[in-house]
Design an enzyme around this catalytic site. Structure first.
Site, PDB file in Angstrom:
ATOM      1  N   GLY A  12      26.734  -2.601 -23.760  1.00  0.00           N
ATOM      2  CA  GLY A  12      25.805  -1.634 -23.192  1.00  0.00           C
ATOM      3  C   GLY A  12      24.419  -2.228 -23.030  1.00  0.00           C
ATOM      4  N   CYS A 129      14.837   0.558 -34.191  1.00  0.00           N
ATOM      5  CA  CYS A 129      13.704   0.230 -33.327  1.00  0.00           C
ATOM      6  C   CYS A 129      12.396   0.729 -33.938  1.00  0.00           C
ATOM      7  CB  CYS A 129      13.905   0.822 -31.938  1.00  0.00           C
ATOM      8  SG  CYS A 129      14.050   2.637 -31.872  1.00  0.00           S
ATOM      9  N   GLY A 162      20.736   5.628 -25.162  1.00  0.00           N
ATOM     10  CA  GLY A 162      22.114   5.777 -24.737  1.00  0.00           C
ATOM     11  C   GLY A 162      22.940   6.524 -25.765  1.00  0.00           C
ATOM     12  N   THR A 165      22.525   5.373 -29.521  1.00  0.00           N
ATOM     13  CA  THR A 165      21.302   5.849 -30.173  1.00  0.00           C
ATOM     14  C   THR A 165      21.423   7.320 -30.543  1.00  0.00           C
ATOM     15  OG1 THR A 165      19.931   4.263 -28.971  1.00  0.00           O
ATOM     16  CG2 THR A 165      18.816   6.184 -29.859  1.00  0.00           C
ATOM     17  N   ARG A 166      21.906   8.122 -29.622  1.00  0.00           N
ATOM     18  CA  ARG A 166      22.005   9.558 -29.863  1.00  0.00           C
ATOM     19  C   ARG A 166      23.002   9.880 -30.966  1.00  0.00           C
ATOM     20  NH1 ARG A 166      19.434  12.193 -25.556  1.00  0.00           N
ATOM     21  NH2 ARG A 166      18.829  10.733 -23.921  1.00  0.00           N
ATOM     22  N   ASN A 168      23.491   8.126 -33.520  1.00  0.00           N
ATOM     23  CA  ASN A 168      23.012   7.582 -34.803  1.00  0.00           C
ATOM     24  C   ASN A 168      21.667   8.161 -35.247  1.00  0.00           C
ATOM     25  OD1 ASN A 168      25.193   5.813 -35.196  1.00  0.00           O
ATOM     26  ND2 ASN A 168      24.252   4.241 -33.922  1.00  0.00           N
TER      27      ASN A 168
END
Length: 364
Positions: A12, A129, A162, A165-166, A168
């Protein structure tokens, strides 16, 4: 010079950006295999066009690869749950893992803070991040005075988040909060993430609040100056491998009013009430190699991961890697209130007015 061959799991946004960074910037790494689960993903297609081996069978496909015996480092850019399974399958082979998910199987690494501490660990975790952007600042403050409590707020463009991320979000807050303590040096930490749906998408912004205790009189003024200088040096260190990382205002250190309740924020058993709040405001602009500039949240993760892998590969090869390029003089200088740089900070440029291209959803 021999290079360490690597594989990237996750085709990704993050995995593809990793591949591009390895190709363009790495001195001790060589791209070997791109691993995904979606045969139609852009990352696998790009890797194939560039001549790299690809597989859409996940980690099992990597294990069957004719290159598996040559792979020295694997980047995992999937999800926390997938990483646990991937680590279990690859660890018996002695392959080093760099985890870009919040799984946190291995020790936390933030290159500007503890790059050399875990070079022999079989698995290292790049936190998140928000952690990569803010923990260096917490560490910079804690090098001067004890930090009783540190809170970070990471605001990222919704388009840069993406499915991985959502999925987690909970792990993000838990992992980042823990790393604020273990790597940043705070007694207690808290992390908040905001997915900003604004159009055009905004750059990643991060805020660090730290509660500290300063002695009165001249010593307090000296401590404030040392905190400010420590933060500015740290911002310059991070910007050496993440060029778009910078402060947007001067470090703010304010006295906490006597009637402001802070006790609930402190670690259990804290005996001293903090006297001052340190506030630092940051922006992270992406390098634009694969992702748009607003996706600084993804760029700082891949940049930190490549920095760590380079150091591991350097140690493995027994060579001495050149230091990262010096940060531009303007890297640690704050922007003006208008968002552009003050005249005394050459090298700053205002954010582009045009609407950047949207990030494709990650295939994880």
């Amino acid at each position: 010079m021999s290079r360490t061959k690597v594989a990237v799991i996750g085709s990704g946004n993050i995995g593809t950006d990793l591949m591009i960074k390895i190709m363009r910037t790495a001195q001790h790494l060589e791209m070997g295999v791109m691993v995904g689960i979606d045969p139609a993903s852009d990352g696998l297609a790009r890797a194939a066009r560039l001549g790299f081996e690809t597989t859409a069978e996940g980690v099992d496909g990597l294990l069957k690869s004719p290159l598996i015996d040559e792979i020295g480092i694997v980047f995992d850019a999937t999800s926390a749950g997938a990483h646990r399974a991937n680590d279990a399958k690859l660890r018996p082979l002695g392959i080093r893992m760099i985890d870009l998910t919040p799984a946190a199987i291995g020790p936390y690494v933030v290159p500007a803070v503890n790059l050399d501490e875990h070079l022999d660990a079989p698995n290292v975790n790049m936190v998140t991040c928000g952690g990569q952007a803010t923990i260096p600042v917490v560490a910079a403050i804690s090098r001067v005075v004890p930090v009783a409590y540190a809170e970070i707020v990471a605001s990222i463009a919704s388009k840069s988040a993406g499915p991985g991320t959502r999925a987690n979000i909970d792990e993000f807050t838990e992992t980042t909060s823990e790393a604020i303590v273990k790597v940043g040096g705070a007694r207690r930490g808290k992390a908040i993430i905001i997915l900003n749906p604004a159009e055009p998408p905004l750059m990643m912004r991060d805020t660090v609040f730290a509660l500290v205790t300063l002695d009165g009189g001249e010593d307090a003024g000296s401590a404030k100056a040392r905190i400010t200088e420590s933060v500015r040096r740290m911002v310059a260190e991070v910007s050496a491998y993440v060029p778009g990382y910078r402060m947007v205002q001067e470090v703010q250190i304010t006295e906490i009013p006597a009637d402001q309740p802070v006790g609930t924020l402190l670690a259990e058993g804290a005996a001293t009430r903090p006297t001052h709040q340190v506030s630092v405001f940051l922006k992270v602009e992406g390098a634009g190699m694969y992702l748009p500039a607003y996706a600084g949240n993804l760029d700082i993760m891949t940049s930190a991961a490549v920095r760590m892998a380079e150091k591991i590969a350097e140690k493995t090869a027994g060579t001495t890697a050149p230091k990262p390029a010096s940060a531009p003089e303007s890297a640690s200088a704050p922007e003006s209130a208008s968002g552009s740089a003050p005249e005394s900070a050459p090298g700053f440029a205002p954010e582009p007015a045009e609407k950047p291209a949207p990030v494709k959803e990650a295939a994880k």
